[in-house]
Design a protein around this motif. Structure first.
Motif: not given
Lengths: 313, 286
Positions: A73, A86, A89-90, A93, A97-98, A100-103, A109, A145
């Motif tokens: 992944r 979503y 969300l702008r 953002e 968000f994604f 952050a989800a991928h660390h 960011r 994304r």
């Protein structure tokens, strides 16, 4: 870079993938084509670690998609055929968000989101709510994304579906750009001429199996069996058609004005011998060439059996 | 410094950005406020100008029970769509291909939903101040009730998340979550009363031959009333057991309730996360 090895996947009584094997080299844009239900999305879902194969193995950059799913992944970007965004969300953002989800570290960011929005030609939409974007913009944002964690491999399932011609052209340009960035791209699409334009190679699937794989030129060559040829002469086209019909490997001759079309089943030496025979026979040949098929025709030819089966049901 | 879970941050941002949240908060306060003020009006109507402290206690009980009933409606409704909603919006697959684990996803979904419910409960504190104004209630009781709410919100939320992970459609998930919450809130209470009555009948020889061992039945009744929110709330408010069984688990009823609810909630969350793993999903991608 990507390897499917004898993958089988069943959904109840339906066999979605049947001993599917395929290898895709690093840095290639690889097209996956096939009729609906051929197993393209299932193959891509397995690669994206969303489905487990019933048998066989699949690897991305040497990592097993089942045993090392989390690492996989980290090196893939996946864009499904149908996806939502979503509410509330702008665009920035959404990408953050994604990320952050991928660390991705927090300080990187905002800059990353800005760069990616520029890459997909949406820099002026940074503060726009994603649910208010057009479909084409959402597709491009989804592509951005996929890139937040700089993956080596992109898995794009029908990325151009439902887009208008301009949006499709933009998407095509972005994919070309990604190839230049060294990404390996696995892409499925129903719009075959476009795939032929951007793909280094394609694989045709049907009923969960790989039918044929290779470059577009190789695919069209494999698919044709007997090649379609065209001979233009100054006169006596009718006589030439009669002569050709007696030659080995020639079938379905048709004289049309000053040219003859026919199917020829033979290698290049036999093709040269045929030309020599026509010239020796006194026909004033001005052109002798193969009528090349495009990917769409090749696809129709190799999946014809399946189409007939569907028609019989 | 540890970073806040991205799903939690996104959920909170989405939830508190919409006007719907403010409306829901207003509606919640309106309903509960109407009950409180209506109760006060009815109490004062008979004896104008006088408000006795024992009425304040009744007001507190009424307010606490009303809040529990409202939580029973709000919590499953808020949580029963957190995963199935992602699935219906076709955003779940994308989320599952990130580095987030299913466990992180389900916990952050639960926390964000529960955070909103905690906000609802906290927003009712001014209504509790009316009770304090007239006396009759110890601060410890109010804290106990709020602790009880937190535990109840946790399990009801976990039930909603589990239903949302298990069922493909939010509609089915919501109905099931409400059904399970009702079974827990009312079903366990009715069953406890029924079994207690059966035990009494057995003791009087009303049922022959004896079906179940009386000590076992008493144990089951005690357990059922210890996991029933209404019985436990009454225990906190009134300081006595609803059904005298003579069974002692070595812990007060609210402690049994807390332990069982927390354990059940953690197990449900673990199960919900497992349901999101490839190969465990009941729904198919293509």
């Amino acid at each position: 870079m990507i390897r499917f090895n004898g993958i089988c996947k069943n959904f109840g009584a339906t066999r979605a993938l049947d001993n599917f094997s395929l290898e895709i080299g690093r840095g290639l844009v690889y097209g996956l084509i096939g009729p609906n239900g051929a197993g393209k999305t299932t193959a891509m879902s397995i690669l994206a670690t969303l489905l487990l194969p019933d048998a066989g193995t699949a690897t991305v950059d040497g990592l097993d998609v089942v045993e090392e799913a989390e690492k996989v992944r980290g090196i893939i970007g996946y864009m499904p055929d149908f996806f939502g965004v979503y509410d509330g969300l702008r665009a920035t953002e959404y990408l953050e968000f994604f990320a952050a989800a991928h660390h991705i570290p927090a300080h990187r960011r905002p800059g990353l989101a800005k760069t990616l929005l520029e890459l997909v030609n949406l820099p002026d939409k940074a503060d726009v709510y994603v649910d208010s974007l057009s479909r084409g913009m959402k597709q491009r944002l989804a592509l951005a994304r996929c890139l937040v964690h700089d993956p080596k491999v992109l898995i794009l399932d029908e990325p151009a579906s439902g887009l208008d011609p301009r949006a499709r052209a933009e998407m095509k340009e972005i994919i070309r750009h990604l190839k230049h960035l060294g990404k390996t791209v696995l892409i499925s699409s129903h719009i075959l001429p476009e795939l032929a334009e951007i793909c280094d190679a394609v694989a045709i699937m049907e009923k969960g199996r790989l039918v044929v794989a290779g470059t577009v030129a190789e695919i069209t060559a494999v698919s044709r069996g007997a090649r379609q040829m065209r001979v233009a002469v100054l006169d006596r086209a009718g006589e030439l058609a009669g002569f050709l019909a007696t030659r080995p490997g020639v079938s379905e001759t048709l004289a049309d004005g000053q040219e003859v079309r026919f199917l020829f089943d033979g290698n290049q030496a036999e093709q040269a011998a045929l030309l020599q025979a026509m010239v020796s026979g006194g026909w004033p040949v001005v052109e002798f060439a193969e009528i090349r098929r495009n990917l769409e025709e090749a696809f129709m030819a190799v999946t014809a059996e399946g189409v007939e089966d569907h028609g019989g049901n | 410094m540890a970073e806040i879970n991205p799903v939690l941050l996104k959920e909170l941002r989405q939830r508190f950005r919409t006007g719907k949240t403010a409306w829901l908060l207003a509606l919640y306060l309106l309903v509960i406020g109407a009950f409180v003020l209506g109760f006060m009006y009815l109490s004062w109507r008979g004896s104008p100008g006088i408000f006795q402290p024992d009425r304040s206690r009744s007001l507190f009980i009424m307010l606490s029970v009303t809040q529990l009933v409202l939580l029973g409606f709000v919590v499953p409704g808020l949580t029963a769509g957190v995963i199935s909603g992602e699935r219906e919006r076709q955003t779940l697959n994308v989320l599952l291909t990130t580095r987030l684990t299913p466990r992180q996803i389900v916990w952050s979904k639960l926390v964000s939903s529960c955070a909103f419910v905690v906000l609802l409960v906290t927003a009712t504190l001014p209504l509790y101040s009316i009770v304090f104004m007239y006396g009759g209630i110890a601060p410890g009781q109010v804290l106990g009730v709020f602790g009880f709410y937190l535990v109840t919100i946790f399990l009801f939320g976990c039930i909603g998340v589990a239903c949302s992970s298990f069922f493909k459609r939010t509609g089915v998930s919501t109905v099931t979550a409400y059904g399970l919450a009702f079974a827990l809130a009312a079903g366990t209470g009715f069953l406890a009363v029924f079994l207690h009555e059966m035990n009494r009948l057995q003791a009087r020889g009303g049922i022959s031959p004896e079906t179940w061992h009386p000590a076992f039945l008493a144990w089951v009744v005690e357990f059922l009333q210890d996991i029933n929110p209404v019985f436990v709330l009454m225990q906190i408010l009134l300081g006595e057991n609803g059904i005298p069984t003579g069974v002692n688990f070595g812990l007060p009823g609210w402690a049994v309730y807390t332990l069982v609810y927390l354990a059940a909630g953690v197990l449900l969350q673990h199960w919900s996360a497992r349901l999101l793993l490839p190969g465990k999903r009941r729904w198919r991608n293509p």
